[in-house]
Design a protein around this motif. Structure first.
Motif, short mmCIF file in Angstrom:
data_model
loop_
_atom_site.label_atom_id
_atom_site.label_comp_id
_atom_site.label_asym_id
_atom_site.label_seq_id
_atom_site.Cartn_x
_atom_site.Cartn_y
_atom_site.Cartn_z
N LEU A 47 0.84 -1.18 0.00
CA LEU A 47 0.00 0.00 0.00
C LEU A 47 0.89 1.24 0.00
N LYS A 48 0.32 2.37 -0.33
CA LYS A 48 1.06 3.62 -0.34
C LYS A 48 1.59 3.93 1.05
N ALA A 49 2.80 4.42 1.11
CA ALA A 49 3.40 4.79 2.40
C ALA A 49 2.65 5.95 3.02
N ASN A 50 2.57 5.96 4.34
CA ASN A 50 2.05 7.13 5.04
C ASN A 50 2.95 8.33 4.76
N ASP A 51 2.38 9.52 4.84
CA ASP A 51 3.18 10.73 4.57
C ASP A 51 4.43 10.78 5.45
N LEU A 52 4.25 10.52 6.74
CA LEU A 52 5.38 10.43 7.65
C LEU A 52 5.76 8.96 7.78
N SER A 53 6.83 8.59 7.13
CA SER A 53 7.26 7.18 7.11
C SER A 53 8.74 7.13 6.83
N LEU A 54 9.37 6.06 7.25
CA LEU A 54 10.78 5.86 6.92
C LEU A 54 10.95 5.78 5.41
N TYR A 55 10.01 5.15 4.74
CA TYR A 55 10.06 5.01 3.28
C TYR A 55 10.22 6.36 2.60
N ASN A 56 9.42 7.33 3.03
CA ASN A 56 9.49 8.66 2.44
C ASN A 56 10.70 9.45 2.92
N LEU A 57 11.06 9.29 4.19
CA LEU A 57 12.23 10.00 4.71
C LEU A 57 13.50 9.59 3.98
N LEU A 58 13.56 8.33 3.54
CA LEU A 58 14.73 7.84 2.82
C LEU A 58 14.58 7.97 1.31
N ASP A 59 13.43 8.47 0.85
CA ASP A 59 13.18 8.67 -0.58
C ASP A 59 13.38 7.37 -1.36
N LEU A 60 12.86 6.27 -0.81
CA LEU A 60 13.08 4.96 -1.40
C LEU A 60 12.34 4.76 -2.72
N ASP A 61 11.30 5.55 -2.93
CA ASP A 61 10.50 5.39 -4.14
C ASP A 61 11.34 5.55 -5.41
N ILE A 324 17.71 -0.28 22.27
CA ILE A 324 17.05 0.95 22.70
C ILE A 324 17.94 2.15 22.40
N LYS A 325 19.23 2.01 22.69
CA LYS A 325 20.19 3.10 22.46
C LYS A 325 20.26 3.46 20.98
N GLN A 326 20.32 2.44 20.11
CA GLN A 326 20.39 2.70 18.67
C GLN A 326 19.13 3.39 18.16
N ALA A 327 17.97 2.98 18.69
CA ALA A 327 16.72 3.63 18.31
C ALA A 327 16.72 5.09 18.75
N ALA A 328 17.19 5.35 19.96
CA ALA A 328 17.23 6.72 20.48
C ALA A 328 18.17 7.60 19.65
N ILE A 329 19.30 7.04 19.23
CA ILE A 329 20.23 7.80 18.38
C ILE A 329 19.54 8.22 17.10
N TRP A 330 18.78 7.30 16.49
CA TRP A 330 18.09 7.61 15.22
C TRP A 330 17.04 8.70 15.44
N TYR A 331 16.20 8.53 16.46
CA TYR A 331 15.11 9.49 16.68
C TYR A 331 15.63 10.85 17.14
N LEU A 335 14.39 14.25 15.44
CA LEU A 335 13.83 15.39 16.18
C LEU A 335 14.60 16.68 15.90
N TYR A 336 15.89 16.54 15.56
CA TYR A 336 16.69 17.71 15.20
C TYR A 336 16.46 18.14 13.75
N GLY A 337 15.69 17.35 12.99
CA GLY A 337 15.39 17.70 11.61
C GLY A 337 16.50 17.41 10.63
N ASN A 338 17.38 16.46 10.96
CA ASN A 338 18.52 16.15 10.10
C ASN A 338 18.12 15.20 8.97
N ASP A 339 19.03 15.03 8.00
CA ASP A 339 18.82 14.11 6.88
C ASP A 339 18.88 12.69 7.41
N MET A 340 17.76 11.96 7.33
CA MET A 340 17.70 10.63 7.95
C MET A 340 18.43 9.57 7.14
N ASN A 341 18.79 9.89 5.90
CA ASN A 341 19.61 8.96 5.12
C ASN A 341 20.97 8.77 5.78
#
Length: 354
Positions: A47-61, A324-331, A335-341
């Motif tokens: 199905l189409k990715a949600n607007d806020l999704s890892l798929y869209n943040l990484l521009d996987l399309d 948990i630590k790795q997840a926190a590093i990513w988020y 939250l800082y608005g950085n490039d998630m790639n």
């Protein structure tokens, strides 16, 4: 099989024609990014990715062939799978949430059971498929809330529509394997509660914490004492890929495997995970709000992954604390608005090379 370096295992997927169903979801996006990094030819049905999704943040399309289809649509699924003609399939497409299954049980059963059958009907038409890894859930077992981890030969069941639908999917997979795929290895895999960056689903603890941080409010814990086998998404995906590696190399495999962290008793409750994540990310708070509801989730669930450890030589690279630590590093980067790639690529590279 001797324990191999992760790099060596991943090399087998280079230039392979791989189909991921559910590629726009949380795990599907991580798996897509991982396989793209190792040079796979990748297609996805979802199905189409949600607007806020890892798929869209990484521009996987822009990086894979994406087919936006409903897994319940048999004719379109058949035609698309035949067009893709994959060497390997990872089936992740699902309605994945317990609470949502109470709200829409029919859709949950149609997606998780009929959707799985539709894919297998399409697979019957393929002549070069090497393997299919069918992802279900740790919740397929008839949960008696005992202290022991469930093994692959324990009884299937399901107290809620989500769990029951996944148990039904397991039965369908086994039936098709015995009836139509005697010469093809189709294996189901059951993983615990997967955590990591890029999950934005409702009613999951870490995404709920992140949303609460963004709103500057405490996150509400409905089931603070619930115990789950929490593990990082990359450890789970490594298990899926390791299984496919074994199948492609004609190693003997079982019909199903659990992937779960080593059992550490009752320590890792929802409240513990919440405290640890808040400490790691450096902000946030919580309050307990236990509600009287018929939409019940089980309090105790453990998996025994001894079979995967013995037969596949699988082992997690991250402890629950490190996950948990790795997840926190990513988020924190999110939250800082950085490039998630950047952070996603960094975590994948470090995992492959560790």
């Amino acid at each position: 099989m001797e324990t191999l370096e992760i790099k060596t295992i991943f090399e087998i997927f280079k230039n392979k024609n791989i189909l991921i169903t559910g590629h726009t979801g949380f795990k599907g996006s991580w798996l897509s990014k991982l396989l793209l990094e190792v040079g796979s030819n990748l297609s996805g049905i979802s199905l189409k990715a949600n607007d806020l999704s890892l798929y869209n943040l990484l521009d996987l399309d822009k990086q894979l062939k994406s087919y936006i289809l409903d897994i319940r649509d048999l004719d379109n699924i058949k035609n698309t799978v035949l067009d893709i003609n994959p060497d390997i399939i990872f089936h992740l497409a699902a309605q994945p949430l317990v609470i949502d299954s109470y709200n829409n049980p029919l859709y949950t059963f149609e997606t998780n059971v009929i959707g799985t059958i539709n894919l297998m009907e399409a697979m019957r038409k393929l002549n070069n498929l090497e393997c299919a890894v069918m992802i279900t859930t740790d919740k397929v077992y008839d949960n008696k809330e005992w202290v022991w981890g469930y093994r692959e030969n324990d009884s299937l069941g399901g107290h809620d529509p989500y769990s029951a639908s996944k148990a039904c999917a397991e039965i369908a997979i086994k039936s098709y394997k015995k009836s139509f795929f005697q010469n093809l290895n189709i294996v189901s895999v059951r993983a615990g509660n997967v955590i990591g960056g890029g999950d934005f689903a409702d009613n999951r603890i870490i995404p709920d914490i992140v949303r609460a941080i963004e709103k500057n409010i405490p996150v509400e814990l409905r089931n603070p004492n619930s115990v789950r086998p929490w593990q990082h998404v990359l450890d789970v995906l490594y298990g899926y890929l390791l299984l496919a590696y074994n199948i492609i190399n004609k190693n003997d495999v079982s019909d199903s495997y659990n992937f779960a962290p080593k059992d550490e008793g009752n320590k890792f409750t929802v409240e513990y995970i919440t405290k640890s994540f808040i400490d790691n990310i450096g902000k946030g708070s919580y309050k307990i709000n236990i509600q009287d509801t018929d939409k019940k989730e089980m309090n105790m669930l453990r998996l025994d992954s001894s079979l995967a450890r013995k037969e596949l030589k699988w082992d997690e690279r991250f402890s629950t604390e490190e996950a948990i630590k790795q997840a926190a590093i990513w988020y924190k980067e999110y939250l800082y608005g950085n490039d998630m790639n950047i952070i996603t690529n960094k975590q994948i590279k470090e995992y492959i090379e560790c």
